[in-house]
Design a protein around this motif. Sequence first.
Motif, PDB file in Angstrom:
ATOM      1  N   MET A   1      -5.402  -9.998 -16.737  1.00 13.34           N
ATOM      2  CA  MET A   1      -6.146  -8.917 -17.332  1.00 13.34           C
ATOM      3  C   MET A   1      -5.506  -7.563 -17.072  1.00 13.34           C
ATOM      4  SD  MET A   1     -10.116  -9.800 -16.711  1.00 13.34           S
ATOM      5  CE  MET A   1     -10.524 -11.477 -16.365  1.00 13.34           C
ATOM      6  N   SER A   2      -4.764  -7.483 -15.976  1.00 13.16           N
ATOM      7  CA  SER A   2      -4.137  -6.220 -15.603  1.00 13.16           C
ATOM      8  C   SER A   2      -2.767  -6.496 -14.983  1.00 13.16           C
ATOM      9  CB  SER A   2      -5.043  -5.475 -14.624  1.00 13.16           C
ATOM     10  OG  SER A   2      -4.603  -4.161 -14.432  1.00 13.16           O
ATOM     11  N   PRO A   3      -1.839  -7.048 -15.781  1.00 16.22           N
ATOM     12  CA  PRO A   3      -0.560  -7.506 -15.221  1.00 16.22           C
ATOM     13  C   PRO A   3       0.318  -6.406 -14.631  1.00 16.22           C
ATOM     14  CG  PRO A   3      -0.524  -7.596 -17.608  1.00 16.22           C
ATOM     15  CD  PRO A   3      -1.923  -7.257 -17.216  1.00 16.22           C
ATOM     16  N   GLN A   4       0.132  -5.164 -15.040  1.00 17.10           N
ATOM     17  CA  GLN A   4       0.928  -4.094 -14.446  1.00 17.10           C
ATOM     18  C   GLN A   4       0.481  -3.783 -13.015  1.00 17.10           C
ATOM     19  OE1 GLN A   4      -1.320  -3.699 -16.791  1.00 17.10           O
ATOM     20  NE2 GLN A   4      -2.607  -1.975 -16.238  1.00 17.10           N
ATOM     21  N   SER A   5      -0.728  -4.202 -12.658  1.00 22.15           N
ATOM     22  CA  SER A   5      -1.255  -3.957 -11.314  1.00 22.15           C
ATOM     23  C   SER A   5      -1.362  -5.232 -10.481  1.00 22.15           C
ATOM     24  CB  SER A   5      -2.644  -3.318 -11.395  1.00 22.15           C
ATOM     25  OG  SER A   5      -2.584  -2.057 -12.025  1.00 22.15           O
ATOM     26  N   ILE A   6      -1.903  -6.290 -11.066  1.00 23.27           N
ATOM     27  CA  ILE A   6      -2.169  -7.533 -10.332  1.00 23.27           C
ATOM     28  C   ILE A   6      -1.196  -8.612 -10.812  1.00 23.27           C
ATOM     29  CG2 ILE A   6      -3.883  -9.288  -9.752  1.00 23.27           C
ATOM     30  CD1 ILE A   6      -4.724  -6.488  -8.836  1.00 23.27           C
ATOM     31  N   GLN A   7      -0.395  -9.124  -9.883  1.00 22.96           N
ATOM     32  CA  GLN A   7       0.552 -10.183 -10.221  1.00 22.96           C
ATOM     33  C   GLN A   7       0.003 -11.575  -9.936  1.00 22.96           C
ATOM     34  OE1 GLN A   7       2.056  -7.104  -8.832  1.00 22.96           O
ATOM     35  NE2 GLN A   7       2.035  -6.894 -11.037  1.00 22.96           N
ATOM     36  N   GLY A   8      -0.971 -11.681  -9.045  1.00 24.29           N
ATOM     37  CA  GLY A   8      -1.523 -12.990  -8.757  1.00 24.29           C
ATOM     38  C   GLY A   8      -2.672 -12.927  -7.779  1.00 24.29           C
ATOM     39  N   CYS A   9      -3.439 -13.999  -7.789  1.00 24.30           N
ATOM     40  CA  CYS A   9      -4.592 -14.134  -6.909  1.00 24.30           C
ATOM     41  C   CYS A   9      -4.740 -15.613  -6.599  1.00 24.30           C
ATOM     42  CB  CYS A   9      -5.836 -13.589  -7.615  1.00 24.30           C
ATOM     43  SG  CYS A   9      -7.335 -13.759  -6.652  1.00 24.30           S
ATOM     44  N   ASP A  10      -4.570 -15.980  -5.334  1.00 21.90           N
ATOM     45  CA  ASP A  10      -4.608 -17.388  -4.948  1.00 21.90           C
ATOM     46  C   ASP A  10      -5.726 -17.634  -3.944  1.00 21.90           C
ATOM     47  OD1 ASP A  10      -2.192 -18.155  -6.387  1.00 21.90           O
ATOM     48  OD2 ASP A  10      -1.119 -16.969  -4.884  1.00 21.90           O
ATOM     49  N   LEU A  11      -6.424 -18.728  -4.139  1.00 26.18           N
ATOM     50  CA  LEU A  11      -7.421 -19.171  -3.181  1.00 26.18           C
ATOM     51  C   LEU A  11      -6.696 -19.902  -2.063  1.00 26.18           C
ATOM     52  CD1 LEU A  11     -10.440 -19.619  -2.448  1.00 26.18           C
ATOM     53  CD2 LEU A  11     -10.281 -21.765  -3.722  1.00 26.18           C
ATOM     54  N   LEU A  12      -6.837 -19.422  -0.838  1.00 21.28           N
ATOM     55  CA  LEU A  12      -6.166 -20.031   0.305  1.00 21.28           C
ATOM     56  C   LEU A  12      -7.076 -20.960   1.099  1.00 21.28           C
ATOM     57  CD1 LEU A  12      -4.200 -16.944   1.671  1.00 21.28           C
ATOM     58  CD2 LEU A  12      -3.431 -18.683   0.047  1.00 21.28           C
ATOM     59  N   TYR A  27      -0.120  -7.700  -5.643  1.00 21.04           N
ATOM     60  CA  TYR A  27      -0.298  -6.584  -6.572  1.00 21.04           C
ATOM     61  C   TYR A  27       0.840  -5.586  -6.411  1.00 21.04           C
ATOM     62  CZ  TYR A  27      -2.381  -4.270  -2.461  1.00 21.04           C
ATOM     63  OH  TYR A  27      -2.605  -3.741  -1.216  1.00 21.04           O
ATOM     64  N   PHE A  28       0.934  -4.694  -7.375  1.00 24.22           N
ATOM     65  CA  PHE A  28       1.957  -3.659  -7.381  1.00 24.22           C
ATOM     66  C   PHE A  28       1.255  -2.331  -7.185  1.00 24.22           C
ATOM     67  CE2 PHE A  28       5.406  -1.090  -9.176  1.00 24.22           C
ATOM     68  CZ  PHE A  28       6.491  -1.707  -8.576  1.00 24.22           C
ATOM     69  N   HIS A  29       1.690  -1.567  -6.152  1.00 23.43           N
ATOM     70  CA  HIS A  29       1.023  -0.301  -5.851  1.00 23.43           C
ATOM     71  C   HIS A  29       2.019   0.670  -5.228  1.00 23.43           C
ATOM     72  CE1 HIS A  29      -2.113   2.445  -4.779  1.00 23.43           C
ATOM     73  NE2 HIS A  29      -1.817   2.357  -3.503  1.00 23.43           N
ATOM     74  N   ASP A  30       1.957   1.908  -5.644  1.00 21.95           N
ATOM     75  CA  ASP A  30       2.849   2.953  -5.128  1.00 21.95           C
ATOM     76  C   ASP A  30       4.320   2.552  -5.216  1.00 21.95           C
ATOM     77  OD1 ASP A  30       0.859   4.778  -4.623  1.00 21.95           O
ATOM     78  OD2 ASP A  30       0.700   4.316  -2.491  1.00 21.95           O
ATOM     79  N   GLY A  31       4.676   1.899  -6.313  1.00  9.09           N
ATOM     80  CA  GLY A  31       6.071   1.566  -6.570  1.00  9.09           C
ATOM     81  C   GLY A  31       6.609   0.343  -5.863  1.00  9.09           C
ATOM     82  N   SER A  32       5.740  -0.435  -5.202  1.00  9.54           N
ATOM     83  CA  SER A  32       6.264  -1.619  -4.525  1.00  9.54           C
ATOM     84  C   SER A  32       5.256  -2.769  -4.548  1.00  9.54           C
ATOM     85  CB  SER A  32       6.635  -1.282  -3.079  1.00  9.54           C
ATOM     86  OG  SER A  32       5.493  -0.937  -2.344  1.00  9.54           O
ATOM     87  N   PRO A  33       5.774  -3.997  -4.439  1.00  9.64           N
ATOM     88  CA  PRO A  33       4.867  -5.148  -4.379  1.00  9.64           C
ATOM     89  C   PRO A  33       4.108  -5.155  -3.052  1.00  9.64           C
ATOM     90  CG  PRO A  33       7.156  -5.856  -4.190  1.00  9.64           C
ATOM     91  CD  PRO A  33       7.172  -4.382  -4.414  1.00  9.64           C
ATOM     92  N   GLN A  34       2.848  -5.530  -3.109  1.00  9.60           N
ATOM     93  CA  GLN A  34       1.970  -5.546  -1.940  1.00  9.60           C
ATOM     94  C   GLN A  34       1.231  -6.887  -1.877  1.00  9.60           C
ATOM     95  OE1 GLN A  34       1.285  -2.390   0.011  1.00  9.60           O
ATOM     96  NE2 GLN A  34       3.198  -1.914  -1.035  1.00  9.60           N
ATOM     97  N   ILE A  35       0.724  -7.181  -0.693  1.00 10.64           N
ATOM     98  CA  ILE A  35      -0.092  -8.382  -0.493  1.00 10.64           C
ATOM     99  C   ILE A  35      -1.323  -7.977   0.306  1.00 10.64           C
ATOM    100  CG2 ILE A  35      -0.238 -10.594   0.735  1.00 10.64           C
ATOM    101  CD1 ILE A  35       2.635 -11.089   0.034  1.00 10.64           C
TER     102      ILE A  35
END
Length: 122
Positions: A1-12, A27-35
């Motif tokens: 729904m928001s691929p420029q911000s959220i790259q994935g969501c996994d149930l652990l 997700y992608f935030h402030d120019g870098s990938p984040q978890i």
Amino acid sequence: MSPQSIQGCDLLEGEWGKPGCIICWRYFHDGSPQIAKEIIEVIDNENYITNYKVIEGNLLELYKSFSSTVKVTPKENDDGSLVHWIFEYEKLNEDVPDPTGKLQMVIDVAKDIDALLLSQQP
């Protein structure tokens, strides 16, 4: 729904949509990938409230603790809903900025979800 911000969501761990489940957001935030690894602490379907607590990830490099509460308030006459995000956090030190960039990211994601839902209406 928001691929420029959220790259994935996994149930652990646990079951989707149930308190106690652990989710890993990429997700992608402030120019870098984040978890962010989060546990869902509360799901109140009657009052449309969900509370997440970050237990691992990039946010804990800046904050001792970080949690968010999402509250959805339906508008009258089925005319959509208002979404309220509340961040509760404790900075590691006074030089750490407030997470306004993360707030802008969730606003952008909410707008993307809104646009998708509106495009699917008959």
